[in-house]
Each structure stands twice: as structure tokens, then as C-alpha cells.
Design an enzyme around this catalytic site. Structure first.
Site, PDB file in Angstrom:
ATOM      1  N   ALA A   1      35.857   6.495 -16.948  1.00  0.00           N
ATOM      2  CA  ALA A   1      37.048   7.134 -17.524  1.00  0.00           C
ATOM      3  C   ALA A   1      37.293   8.512 -16.935  1.00  0.00           C
ATOM      4  CB  ALA A   1      36.912   7.217 -19.040  1.00  0.00           C
ATOM      5  N   GLY A   2      37.217   8.593 -15.604  1.00  0.00           N
ATOM      6  CA  GLY A   2      37.576   9.831 -14.931  1.00  0.00           C
ATOM      7  C   GLY A   2      39.081   9.971 -14.888  1.00  0.00           C
ATOM      8  N   ALA A   3      39.604  10.541 -13.806  1.00  0.00           N
ATOM      9  CA  ALA A   3      41.037  10.794 -13.714  1.00  0.00           C
ATOM     10  C   ALA A   3      41.854   9.501 -13.796  1.00  0.00           C
ATOM     11  CB  ALA A   3      41.338  11.534 -12.414  1.00  0.00           C
TER      12      ALA A   3
ATOM     13  N   ASN B   1      38.325   2.332  -5.171  1.00  0.00           N
ATOM     14  CA  ASN B   1      38.632   2.595  -3.774  1.00  0.00           C
ATOM     15  C   ASN B   1      37.552   1.971  -2.894  1.00  0.00           C
ATOM     16  OD1 ASN B   1      40.928   4.136  -4.268  1.00  0.00           O
ATOM     17  ND2 ASN B   1      39.777   6.046  -4.372  1.00  0.00           N
TER      18      ASN B   1
ATOM     19  N   ALA C   1      46.082  10.618 -10.056  1.00  0.00           N
ATOM     20  CA  ALA C   1      45.649  11.363 -11.239  1.00  0.00           C
ATOM     21  C   ALA C   1      44.672  12.440 -10.806  1.00  0.00           C
ATOM     22  CB  ALA C   1      44.988  10.427 -12.248  1.00  0.00           C
TER      23      ALA C   1
ATOM     24  N   LYS D   1      45.152   0.232   1.371  1.00  0.00           N
ATOM     25  CA  LYS D   1      44.810   1.397   0.557  1.00  0.00           C
ATOM     26  C   LYS D   1      43.655   2.173   1.196  1.00  0.00           C
ATOM     27  CE  LYS D   1      44.436   4.108  -3.113  1.00  0.00           C
ATOM     28  NZ  LYS D   1      43.957   3.592  -4.395  1.00  0.00           N
TER      29      LYS D   1
ATOM     30  N   GLU E   1      32.623   8.994  -1.937  1.00  0.00           N
ATOM     31  CA  GLU E   1      32.589   7.554  -1.661  1.00  0.00           C
ATOM     32  C   GLU E   1      32.740   7.258  -0.169  1.00  0.00           C
ATOM     33  OE1 GLU E   1      34.641   5.336  -5.292  1.00  0.00           O
ATOM     34  OE2 GLU E   1      35.952   6.864  -4.444  1.00  0.00           O
TER      35      GLU E   1
END
Length: 316
Positions: A13-15, A110, A136, A192, A277
Site C-alpha cells: 500500500a505504497g503510493a 513494474n 502516484a 511499460k 527495482e
């Protein structure tokens, strides 16, 4: 998949996880946030999730669980995974108790190569893979900045689960998340990844936002070279990326509506001194390139430079 009947957990539940949690909650969905950052969870528990949402301050009260203290008595119909790539296995291990036999797991991380990890914890028929173009920013424990519009693409991993994937897309769209079914999600994920493999790492290395990078005289050639490396690796995997379209797609990040954004890798490393990452983005292209005999010198160098920057900043 009726909105009011579905219990959803956001695992990570990050950005971005907070954005999805907020939008689903505003759409009338029963949403619980799960995260490993204790201060973040405590802040949401005490003050609600506080968001600057397109310039308007919004506070939403949501149930929250600390990852290490998940209530295994509660089962969810859908879990949307939004951890960092290197945290995926630990999250899935910790939340095993809330995954029922019919729980669908949608992975929106991602990077590349997450299905192999998911299959160790979730039945293949319950796995859905996707990517999102929403943005976000996390401004502090329990506080996020949300702006602009976005979309979600997703596909079933299990054979014959197309109808489930289409229902899942309709469910997300009912809360304004603009989700659609894709019959070639790996193309979209590579697409992406090209954005992440340019905007995320380059803004982090150069300590700037996307618009500032785009204004440099060397931006175009750097983007072209990186996208071509991604395309060369993808081609070996029988995924034919449209290089010209991808370059234009990456450079659309310079649009004034989003050009002031600092991508997630920048937020992690520069702002919060957290490891990145990179091994699942440019690093994945480097590994695949070595495996396939495809030269990827830019991705090789960028990966090593991000790791060097992590060491210099004492990232954890």
C-alpha cells in the site's frame, strides 16, 4: 463480480497501492490495505489515508493490516499486488492465510519476470497479470499525492480464464480505474518497462523530473538507444515491439500535464534512500541479453550505476 460483494486487499500500500485503494473505496468497494511499513500503517490507522487528489485534499478511512500481522481469519476475493519486485515473494509468503481457493491475485508490479514467483504461492488459474499507467507519489507516512489520469491493462495467466479477466477489468473500471482486457499483456508489460527503463532510472541518476530530463539535448538519443535494447531482447522472446511508437510513448512523459512527476525509482532512492527495482527492469534486460547473446551496453551501465548510487546513498 458485483462491486459491493467483493472484498479486496491491496498488498503493498505504497503510493500506487494507496491510489487504487482510495479509488476502489470511493467506488463503494470493501478495501483493506496491507503493507510492511509500520509507520505508514499506523498513520493510516490513526488519521486515515490522506491524499492530495488532483489538487483537492481528501481523507479516506480504510482498514489496514501490517504485513507481518495479517489476520488469517479473513479471506479476500481479490488481492491486488503492488509491492516492489524484490519484496513480492515475502509478501506472498506473509499473506498466505488470506488467500482462499478462489482468491484472484492481480499483479501490477513494474518490471519483468513475476509470474514465476507468483506461481510458487498462487494457483495459476487465479493469477492475472497487468500493468498500469496511473501515477502516484508518497509524500510521507499515510500521505500521498495523486494527479492526472491513467489506465490498466490485464490478462489471465491460466488457460481459458479470459472471461474472468474481462470481468475483473469491468470491476476495476466501475471505480474509474479505466481497466481493459488485453490478449497480449507481455507486449504491454514490455512497453511499460521501456518507460521505467528510461524515465525511472535516468531521472534518478540525473536527479531531475521527467520534464527536466526531456529538455536536455541528449535525452532523445539516450531514449532511442535504450528502447532499441529492450526491443532486441523482446524479439528473441517473439514479442515484436514497435520501436518508433515506443520512443514516442516514452517521450510523451514530457507532456506538461505529467512532466513534473518524479518516478517511483526516484522517490525510492533519492527521497527515501531505499533500494530500487533496477534488477527487474534494465537489469532484467541485461540478464536476458547475456542469455540470448544480445548486446545491451546502455542497460548494463545503467544497472551498475544505479547500484553504485544505492551504495553511495546507503540505501536499504
Amino acid at each position: 463480480m458485483g462491486v459491493l460483494k467483493v472484498k479486496v486487499a491491496i498488498a503493498g500500500a505504497g503510493a500506487m497501492g494507496s491510489r487504487f485503494g482510495l479509488m476502489l473505496s470511493q467506488g463503494g468497494v470493501d478495501v483493506t490495505l496491507i503493507d510492511g511499513w509500520k509507520e505508514h500503517i499506523n498513520a493510516i490507522r490513526e488519521n486515515g489515508l490522506q491524499a492530495n487528489y488532483n489538487g483537492k485534499d481528501v481523507t479516506v478511512k480504510l482498514p489496514v493490516m501490517l504485513q507481518a500481522e495479517v489476520d488469517c481469519a479473513e479471506k479476500f476475493d481479490l488481492v491486488i499486488v503492488f509491492t516492489k519486485s524484490m519484496q513480492l515473494a515475502q509478501m506472498l509468503h506473509d499473506i498466505q492465510g488470506v488467500l482462499g481457493e478462489q482468491t484472484k491475485v492481480l499483479c501490477l508490479l513494474n518490471g519483468l519476470g513475476h509470474v514465476e514467483t507468483l506461481e510458487k504461492y498462487v494457483q495459476r488459474d487465479n493469477i492475472f497479470l497487468g500493468n498500469t499507467m496511473w501515477t502516484a507519489g508518497l509524500t510521507g507516512p499515510g500521505k500521498v499525492k495523486l494527479f492526472g489520469s491513467g489506465s490498466v491493462e490485464l490478462e489471465n495467466v491460466g488457460d481459458g480464464k479470459q472471461d474472468d479477466a474481462k470481468q475483473l477489468a469491468e470491476f476495476l473500471s466501475a471505480s474509474g480505474l479505466n481497466a481493459s482486457y488485453s490478449d497480449n499483456i507481455l507486449y504491454s508489460i514490455y512497453r511499460k518497462a521501456c518507460v521505467n527503463g528510461t524515465m525511472n532510472c535516468l531521472t534518478t541518476l540525473l536527479d531531475c523530473n521527467m520534464g527536466q530530463f526531456g529538455a536536455t539535448s541528449t535525452a532523445h538519443q539516450i531514449v532511442v538507444t535504450i528502447v532499441k535494447e529492450f526491443a532486441a531482447v523482446a524479439k528473441v522472446e517473439k514479442i515484436d515491439l514497435d520501436v518508433d511508437e515506443l520512443i514516442a510513448h516514452v517521450e510523451s512523459c514530457y507532456d506538461p500535464s505529467i512532466s513534473g512527476h518524479y518516478p517511483s525509482m526516484y522517490q525510492d532512492l533519492i527521497q527515501n534512500k531505499r533500494k530500487t527495482e533496477i534488477d527487474y527492469i534494465n537489469g532484467a534486460i541485461s540478464r536476458k541479453g547475456r542469455k540470448y547473446g544480445v548486446p545491451t551496453p546502455y542497460c548494463d551501465l545503467i544497472t551498475e550505476m544505479i547500484h553504485a548510487k544505492e551504495e553511495l546513498l546507503g540505501a536499504k
